[in-house]
Write an enzyme that holds these catalytic residues in place. Structure first.
Site, PDB file in Angstrom:
ATOM      1  N   LYS A  33     -87.221 -43.365 -18.196  1.00  0.00           N
ATOM      2  CA  LYS A  33     -88.581 -43.689 -18.634  1.00  0.00           C
ATOM      3  C   LYS A  33     -88.734 -45.154 -19.057  1.00  0.00           C
ATOM      4  CE  LYS A  33     -87.997 -42.128 -23.415  1.00  0.00           C
ATOM      5  NZ  LYS A  33     -88.089 -43.456 -24.021  1.00  0.00           N
ATOM      6  N   THR A  34     -87.713 -45.711 -19.730  1.00  0.00           N
ATOM      7  CA  THR A  34     -87.815 -47.109 -20.157  1.00  0.00           C
ATOM      8  C   THR A  34     -87.883 -48.029 -18.945  1.00  0.00           C
ATOM      9  OG1 THR A  34     -86.540 -46.573 -22.136  1.00  0.00           O
ATOM     10  CG2 THR A  34     -86.786 -48.898 -21.600  1.00  0.00           C
ATOM     11  N   ASP A 225     -94.717 -45.440 -25.437  1.00  0.00           N
ATOM     12  CA  ASP A 225     -93.459 -44.725 -25.218  1.00  0.00           C
ATOM     13  C   ASP A 225     -93.347 -43.592 -26.239  1.00  0.00           C
ATOM     14  OD1 ASP A 225     -90.982 -44.073 -24.222  1.00  0.00           O
ATOM     15  OD2 ASP A 225     -89.926 -45.711 -25.226  1.00  0.00           O
ATOM     16  N   GLU A 226     -92.596 -42.554 -25.900  1.00  0.00           N
ATOM     17  CA  GLU A 226     -92.353 -41.413 -26.800  1.00  0.00           C
ATOM     18  C   GLU A 226     -93.669 -40.835 -27.323  1.00  0.00           C
ATOM     19  OE1 GLU A 226     -89.490 -40.279 -26.842  1.00  0.00           O
ATOM     20  OE2 GLU A 226     -87.957 -41.834 -26.856  1.00  0.00           O
ATOM     21  N   GLN A 256     -88.934 -32.769 -25.967  1.00  0.00           N
ATOM     22  CA  GLN A 256     -88.153 -33.516 -26.951  1.00  0.00           C
ATOM     23  C   GLN A 256     -88.975 -33.867 -28.191  1.00  0.00           C
ATOM     24  OE1 GLN A 256     -85.130 -36.428 -25.338  1.00  0.00           O
ATOM     25  NE2 GLN A 256     -86.376 -36.248 -23.496  1.00  0.00           N
ATOM     26  N   ARG A 614     -77.916 -34.876 -24.798  1.00  0.00           N
ATOM     27  CA  ARG A 614     -77.276 -36.146 -25.173  1.00  0.00           C
ATOM     28  C   ARG A 614     -75.966 -36.325 -24.414  1.00  0.00           C
ATOM     29  NH1 ARG A 614     -81.257 -38.277 -25.822  1.00  0.00           N
ATOM     30  NH2 ARG A 614     -82.041 -36.288 -25.088  1.00  0.00           N
TER      31      ARG A 614
END
Length: 668
Positions: A33-34, A225-226, A256, A614
């Site tokens: 995503k980044t 973002d997020e 998430q 993770r």
């Protein structure tokens, strides 16, 4: 023109190319995503759709903002990247308020209260409300007020909340009055707490349309973002800012969303099309982090949530090993087994200690692992210790600087008024507080008035005179634009004999040296700020200090050396590790007992999903059949989430005695 689409997969290309109108990018864990956000920014500039200064990219942590800024600079060059506003919500709102807060009746030199500053102020507010037989926790009031602020509620708009316990009633019935008095005290001190940065920006834009128009005109494209972590306040800010051009691109993953306890609203991402019916929805499902087995396990768990958008993570990185599940007798056996398994994996794979991370639901779970790892000779670091800026000696120095920058900063002044001791006792401070209330003045002005009126004598009067004189001297000196901030701060530390005070406060020479090293770190931060800033100022440094107060924790996460990490699952959000041990997979811990009582099972399942995703190469799960809680040993039930993982994806290792397994099977 450089093509910023060629090295992306097909859904990523669509996300980057979809520049006009509202866009929701559903980015699964590890799906890049980044990269999509930074490539999208570069594409906007390269295709001449926007000048750099017309782009706003908002994220949640300073670390994420710094990384995004560095990546964008690598794509468009440092000059163009420097014109783009890439910031956290709080940092962006601080910019707005530094420019326009006078419209709300504050002065531009306002200071920002830390959490401990806010709690100290709330302690004074509750003490002054009478009823000293009732002792209140400033922390509980602070948490309640923070939640209400993040929901956009003011003291006048406060809504009643359903009550379940006597403790809730004790606080809820007084919350409106405490909240109102707290805000009044903050305003009197010309100060804001961290949540006020957002709340006051929203208030500014609603009350002053011209200020909102200026912000809207500045940015043609907004990226967030997020987005799954946004609260009501952040949602409202974005809705106002993007309401005309509607070029709002939000990136996030509802699976998430794990911060509901601090006000995050999953509905912001789930209901995006209701707010923006013309929105494009693009889903990123290819994971570039984990093995296929880890992702199959995570997918199998999260599909049991009903409030979610459908997505199925997949990986081209190979099948990988099945998850290993260890059933141990108790928490000590669990920790010893984790240490043994860590050594085994190192021998088999050539991994280093730094490749391993232990994730747990609650900080209290770290103790057995610290003991077991020490005994096994495994180097480790616990992430999430005391924040650098919360250490006593650091807070003392920062409070002096805050009191110099803002004479009305009550929390800072009260912290340092007797540091070092000046004979200004509680009775004298109570007189000053009474004067503050009756004459609506700051605590510093009240102390000065007591001197002028001859209301105090002897050592107390001498202490006030020396203290106020010191602050006034350094206010003049710090206003000298040619002076070195570091040099002035160093002189101030010597002027109050703070090194001598540290010697008096410390148990031994080693502790005193460690504290002086922390003071030197503050001076170094001042020096670095001056070197990097075109027009450095004391208030500018203090702003940076507050907005980057998580820097120490983040640097720990980046610079752990060859040591295993121990941290909560919440702390691990956004990170990835070769080998992950998820411990305490029992009902009552994961999912947490309190969350179950509050009906937050789906958020707990998302937390478990975050823990699983993770891991890059392998995930091991650890369960204890009994745990000691409140001094009593209690049998534990396996986490209900374990039954949601297909048996074909798990290797189960029972390390507990048969009789314990039998006792567990008899649990209701």
């Amino acid at each position: 023109m450089r093509n910023f689409l060629s090295d992306l997969n097909e859904p990523q290309q669509r996300a980057v190319a979809a520049t006009e109108g509202p866009v929701l990018v559903l980015a699964g864990a590890g799906s890049g995503k980044t990269r999509v956000i930074t490539q999208r920014i570069a594409h906007l500039i390269a295709s001449d759709k926007a000048a750099p200064r017309q782009i706003l990219a908002v994220t949640f942590t300073n670390k994420a903002a710094d990384e995004m800024r560095a990546r964008v600079a690598g794509l468009v060059g440092p000059a163009a990247a420097g014109e783009i506003v890439i910031a956290t919500f709080h940092a962006y709102c601080l910019r707005v308020l530094r420019r326009d807060i006078e419209r709300l009746g504050y002065r531009k030199n306002f200071t920002i209260y830390t959490e401990s500053d806010a709690r100290a102020l709330l302690r004074r507010v509750t003490d002054e409300m009478g009823g000293r037989g009732d002792r209140f926790s400033p922390a509980l009031f602070h948490a309640a007020i923070s939640l209400r602020k993040n929901a956009g509620e003011t003291p006048d708009s406060l809504r009643k909340k359903p009550l379940r316990t006597a403790t809730e009633e004790k606080y809820e019935t007084r919350l409106g009055d405490v909240y109102k008095r707290y805000q009044s005290a903050l305003r009197a001190a010309n100060s804001l707490d961290f949540d006020d940065l957002l709340l006051h920006t929203l208030d500014l834009w609603r009350r002053h349309p011209e200020a909102l128009a200026a912000a809207r005109n500045q940015f043609r494209y907004i990226m967030v973002d997020e987005y799954q972590d946004t609260n009501k306040l952040q949602y409202d800010l974005l809705a106002l800012l993007a309401s005309e051009h509607r070029n709002l691109c939000v990136v996030g993953d509802d699976d998430q969303s794990i911060y509901g306890w601090r006000g995050a609203q999953t509905r912001n991402i789930l209901d995006f099309e209701k707010d923006y019916p013309e929105a494009q929805i693009i889903t990123l499902e290819q994971n570039y982090r984990s093995t296929a087995t880890i992702l199959k396990a995570a997918n199998a768990v999260i599909q049991h949530n009903t409030a979610r958008r459908s997505k199925q993570l997949w990986s081209a990185l190979g099948k990988g090993r099945a998850l290993d599940w260890f059933v141990c007798a108790d928490e000590d056996a669990e920790a010893r087994e984790a240490a043994k398994w860590l050594r085994h994996v190192m021998r088999r794979t050539g991994a280093t200690y730094g490749d391993f991370t232990v994730l747990y639901r609650s900080n209290i779970q770290s103790r057995p692992f610290e003991l077991a790892f020490r005994h096994a000779g495994i180097p480790y670091i616990v992430i999430g210790g005391q924040d650098f800026f919360e250490r006593a000696e650091v807070k003392d120095v920062i409070s002096y600087l805050k009191a110099i920058a803002n004479p009305r900063d009550e929390a800072a002044l009260l912290r340092i008024v007797n540091m070092p001791r000046r004979g200004i006792g509680d009775a004298l401070l109570h007189q000053a507080h009474d004067l503050c209330r009756s004459e609506k003045c700051s605590i510093g002005a009240a102390l000065s008035t007591l001197l002028e009126r001859g209301a105090t004598h002897g050592r107390g009067a001498e202490g006030i005179r020396a203290f106020l004189g010191l602050l006034q001297t350094y206010r003049r000196r710090f206003k000298n634009t040619g002076a070195s901030l570091r040099k002035l701060a160093q002189e101030l530390i010597i002027a109050i004999d703070y090194p001598g005070e540290i010697d008096r406060m410390s148990k031994n020479r080693e502790q005193a040296m460690a504290r002086m090293e922390n003071i030197e770190a503050v001076l170094l931060a001042l020096e670095q700020y001056e070197k990097k800033t075109e027009h450095p100022s004391l208030s500018g440094f203090l702003d940076q200090t507050h907005l980057n107060s998580d820097a120490m924790t983040e640097s720990k996460q980046r610079n752990t050396g060859n040591s295993a990490r121990l941290m909560t699952i919440h702390s691990a959000k956004g990170l990835e590790f070769p080998f992950v041990f998820v411990v305490g997979v029992e009902d009552g811990l994961l999912p947490h007992e309190q969350s179950l009582k509050e009906g937050n099972l789906e958020e707990e399942r998302r937390l478990f999903y975050v823990a699983l995703t993770r891991g890059r190469r392998h995930v091991a799960l650890f369960e204890a059949l009994s745990r000691t809680r409140n001094g009593r040993e209690r049998l534990c039930k396996t986490s209900r989430f374990m039954a949601e993982i297909p048996e074909t994806l798990v290797n189960k290792h029972v390390r507990a005695a048969p009789e314990m397994m039998a006792a567990k099977r008899r649990l209701p």
